[in-house]
Design a protein around this motif. Structure first.
Motif, PDB file in Angstrom:
ATOM      1  N   SER A  93       0.840  -1.204   0.000  1.00 56.99           N
ATOM      2  CA  SER A  93       0.000   0.000   0.000  1.00 56.99           C
ATOM      3  C   SER A  93       0.871   1.249   0.000  1.00 56.99           C
ATOM      4  O   SER A  93       0.618   2.214   0.726  1.00 56.99           O
ATOM      5  CB  SER A  93      -0.933   0.007   1.224  1.00 56.99           C
ATOM      6  N   GLY A  94       1.924   1.205  -0.797  1.00 58.06           N
ATOM      7  CA  GLY A  94       2.836   2.347  -0.906  1.00 58.06           C
ATOM      8  C   GLY A  94       2.300   3.370  -1.887  1.00 58.06           C
ATOM      9  O   GLY A  94       1.193   3.226  -2.434  1.00 58.06           O
ATOM     10  N   PRO A  95       3.081   4.434  -2.133  1.00 57.87           N
ATOM     11  CA  PRO A  95       2.623   5.516  -3.023  1.00 57.87           C
ATOM     12  C   PRO A  95       2.252   5.007  -4.421  1.00 57.87           C
ATOM     13  O   PRO A  95       2.842   4.058  -4.930  1.00 57.87           O
ATOM     14  CB  PRO A  95       3.838   6.448  -3.096  1.00 57.87           C
ATOM     15  N   GLU A  96       1.288   5.714  -5.022  1.00 62.01           N
ATOM     16  CA  GLU A  96       0.739   5.317  -6.324  1.00 62.01           C
ATOM     17  C   GLU A  96       1.634   5.788  -7.466  1.00 62.01           C
ATOM     18  O   GLU A  96       1.240   6.640  -8.269  1.00 62.01           O
ATOM     19  CB  GLU A  96      -0.691   5.912  -6.425  1.00 62.01           C
ATOM     20  N   ASP A 106       7.237   3.684 -10.576  1.00 63.67           N
ATOM     21  CA  ASP A 106       8.652   3.485 -10.235  1.00 63.67           C
ATOM     22  C   ASP A 106       8.796   3.078  -8.765  1.00 63.67           C
ATOM     23  O   ASP A 106       9.603   2.194  -8.432  1.00 63.67           O
ATOM     24  CB  ASP A 106       9.488   4.740 -10.561  1.00 63.67           C
ATOM     25  N   VAL A 107       7.973   3.675  -7.900  1.00 62.00           N
ATOM     26  CA  VAL A 107       8.043   3.311  -6.470  1.00 62.00           C
ATOM     27  C   VAL A 107       7.563   1.870  -6.276  1.00 62.00           C
ATOM     28  O   VAL A 107       8.174   1.087  -5.540  1.00 62.00           O
ATOM     29  CB  VAL A 107       7.191   4.282  -5.610  1.00 62.00           C
ATOM     30  N   ILE A 164       8.553  -3.722  -5.005  1.00 61.05           N
ATOM     31  CA  ILE A 164       8.411  -5.156  -5.336  1.00 61.05           C
ATOM     32  C   ILE A 164       9.788  -5.817  -5.322  1.00 61.05           C
ATOM     33  O   ILE A 164       9.959  -6.927  -4.784  1.00 61.05           O
ATOM     34  CB  ILE A 164       7.737  -5.345  -6.720  1.00 61.05           C
ATOM     35  N   ALA A 165      10.791  -5.131  -5.882  1.00 57.75           N
ATOM     36  CA  ALA A 165      12.145  -5.720  -5.898  1.00 57.75           C
ATOM     37  C   ALA A 165      12.639  -5.929  -4.471  1.00 57.75           C
ATOM     38  O   ALA A 165      13.218  -6.980  -4.139  1.00 57.75           O
ATOM     39  CB  ALA A 165      13.098  -4.805  -6.680  1.00 57.75           C
ATOM     40  N   THR A 166      12.416  -4.958  -3.589  1.00 60.31           N
ATOM     41  CA  THR A 166      12.879  -5.089  -2.201  1.00 60.31           C
ATOM     42  C   THR A 166      12.091  -6.191  -1.489  1.00 60.31           C
ATOM     43  O   THR A 166      12.660  -7.002  -0.753  1.00 60.31           O
ATOM     44  CB  THR A 166      12.704  -3.752  -1.436  1.00 60.31           C
ATOM     45  N   SER A 200      -0.172  -5.897 -14.541  1.00 58.79           N
ATOM     46  CA  SER A 200       0.786  -6.221 -15.614  1.00 58.79           C
ATOM     47  C   SER A 200       1.970  -5.263 -15.578  1.00 58.79           C
ATOM     48  O   SER A 200       3.118  -5.665 -15.759  1.00 58.79           O
ATOM     49  CB  SER A 200       0.111  -6.161 -16.983  1.00 58.79           C
ATOM     50  N   ASP A 201       1.701  -3.975 -15.347  1.00 62.41           N
ATOM     51  CA  ASP A 201       2.795  -3.006 -15.247  1.00 62.41           C
ATOM     52  C   ASP A 201       3.584  -3.195 -13.946  1.00 62.41           C
ATOM     53  O   ASP A 201       4.813  -3.148 -13.941  1.00 62.41           O
ATOM     54  CB  ASP A 201       2.255  -1.571 -15.320  1.00 62.41           C
ATOM     55  N   ILE A 202       2.874  -3.406 -12.864  1.00 58.61           N
ATOM     56  CA  ILE A 202       3.546  -3.524 -11.555  1.00 58.61           C
ATOM     57  C   ILE A 202       4.468  -4.740 -11.534  1.00 58.61           C
ATOM     58  O   ILE A 202       5.558  -4.703 -10.960  1.00 58.61           O
ATOM     59  CB  ILE A 202       2.493  -3.617 -10.417  1.00 58.61           C
ATOM     60  N   GLN A 203       4.068  -5.850 -12.173  1.00 57.18           N
ATOM     61  CA  GLN A 203       4.842  -7.085 -12.069  1.00 57.18           C
ATOM     62  C   GLN A 203       6.007  -7.163 -13.070  1.00 57.18           C
ATOM     63  O   GLN A 203       6.794  -8.106 -13.032  1.00 57.18           O
ATOM     64  CB  GLN A 203       3.936  -8.308 -12.207  1.00 57.18           C
ATOM     65  N   THR A 204       6.113  -6.137 -13.944  1.00 57.40           N
ATOM     66  CA  THR A 204       7.210  -6.146 -14.917  1.00 57.40           C
ATOM     67  C   THR A 204       8.552  -6.192 -14.189  1.00 57.40           C
ATOM     68  O   THR A 204       8.803  -5.398 -13.286  1.00 57.40           O
ATOM     69  CB  THR A 204       7.157  -4.874 -15.796  1.00 57.40           C
TER      70      THR A 204
END
Ligand SMILES: NC(=O)c1ccc[n+]([C@@H]2O[C@H](COP(=O)([O-])OP(=O)(O)OC[C@H]3O[C@@H](n4cnc5c(N)ncnc54)[C@H](O)[C@@H]3O)[C@@H](O)[C@H]2O)c1
Length: 313
Positions: A88-91, A94-95, A100-102, A123-127
């Motif tokens: 539930s981080g900022p919309e 890039d964030v 997700i990587a962390t 789809s964009d978030i999981q790239t």
């Protein structure tokens, strides 16, 4: 996921993360929350304290306690033992990618990662994710410790099993998840709201009615029944014995004509001032903080009442 011993991580504890934290604590889960913001921990604990009476009214699970909240500023520590991670981080895409990587650098490979995102696609978030198959949408509604709806869906790389797991998990916690079968901008409920707001703004701009009158048209009209049955069942009810088929045959042609006259989305911000003035005028006799408190109280009463009605979906 073993329901008895679920560890939940909340990544980002703003308005929405705090609601989620309250909800999962109320379910008796161990919750680990993380947020790098100044004063985030004390703000979160205060929000949860403020939300706890509402959570109590909606029903605390056995063992539910605010003591089951752990806070850390380190995302890796927060997610390490989690079975379910509610991001539930900022919309900002890039964030979300960095988060997700962390998260993935520390989380178990099969932990579900659900994003609260209002407008970004999975789809964009999981790239670029290592395990994109476990990234799902888990879009709540504010106040998220009270409103049951969660919109759940997957992106191109999400496995259907994980969408089903997320739905089962939210259902087990007393939420009302709905599955989105195909990604669209803004998901479902907000698109429906935007359609209504677009026309409400247009009616004010065209001088058809005041902001106050339009609010009353919904709050004392169809809004009352929309909280009980959705738009299609209400349409069915309007059709008498012929139901939805009759009403669409009977009124459909007129509705198609009205649809041609509906307002479009304003191209610039010029409309904002007149809407803000209208809202200010409408609020003059009221205390808005108390209005929201009373709204939440009524929401809880409505949810309690709905639970006892076997034929309300
Ligand atoms: N506000 C709403 O009505 C609403 C409703 C549904 C969904 N959402 C979605 O929920 C998400 C959060 O929205 P919000 O309204 O709670 O925003 P918010 O600004 O209140 O909270 C975001 C939080 O994320 C924190 N944050 C910043 N960087 C971070 C990081 N690297 N790791 C962890 N936390 C970090 C911020 O400190 C802040 O506390 C967004 O994706 C939004 O689209 C919002």
């Amino acid at each position: 996921m073993n329901e008895g011993a679920v560890n939940v991580a909340i990544v980002g504890t703003g308005v929405i993360g705090a609601g989620w934290a309250t909800h999962f604590l109320a379910q008796g889960f161990a919750v680990t929350a993380t947020d790098p913001g100044d004063g985030a921990e004390s703000r979160l604990r205060k929000w949860i304290d403020d939300n706890w009476p509402a959570a109590g009214r909606l029903g605390l699970a056995k063992g539910a306690s605010r003591q089951n909240l752990t806070f850390t500023t380190d995302v890796g520590t927060a997610v390490r033992h989690a079975d379910f991670i509610q991001e539930s981080g900022p919309e900002r895409l890039d964030v979300k990618h960095t988060l997700i990587a962390t998260i993935e650098s520390a989380a178990k490979a099969d932990a579900i990662i659900a994003s609260s995102s209002s407008g970004l696609s999975v789809s964009d978030i999981q790239t670029g994710a290592r395990h994109p198959e476990r990234i799902v949408l888990g879009h709540p509604f504010n106040p998220s410790h009270i409103i049951p709806l969660v919109e759940v869906g997957g992106g191109r790389l999400t496995s259907p099993e994980n969408v089903a797991k997320a739905i089962a998990f939210y259902t087990a916690t007393g939420k009302k998840p709905i599955r989105i079968d195909k990604e669209v901008k803004g998901h479902i409920a907000n698109r429906l709201q935007v359609a209504l707001w677009q026309e409400a703004i247009s009616l004010v701009q065209r001088g058809v009615a005041s902001v106050e009158a339009i609010d009353a048209a919904i709050a004392y009209g169809p809004g009352l029944r929309w909280a009980l049955l959705g738009p299609f069942l209400n349409l069915h009810a309007s059709g008498g014995p012929g139901g939805v088929t009759h009403v669409l045959q009977h009124l459909g042609p007129a509705q198609r004509e009205w649809a041609k006259d509906l307002g479009t989305c304003p191209e610039s911000d010029e409309y904002i001032e007149s809407i803000a003035k209208g809202v200010e005028a409408e609020l003059t006799p009221y205390d808005f903080t108390e209005m929201l408190r009373q709204r939440d109280e009524l929401l809880i009463q409505l949810l309690e009442a709905k639970r006892n009605l076997s034929q309300i979906p």
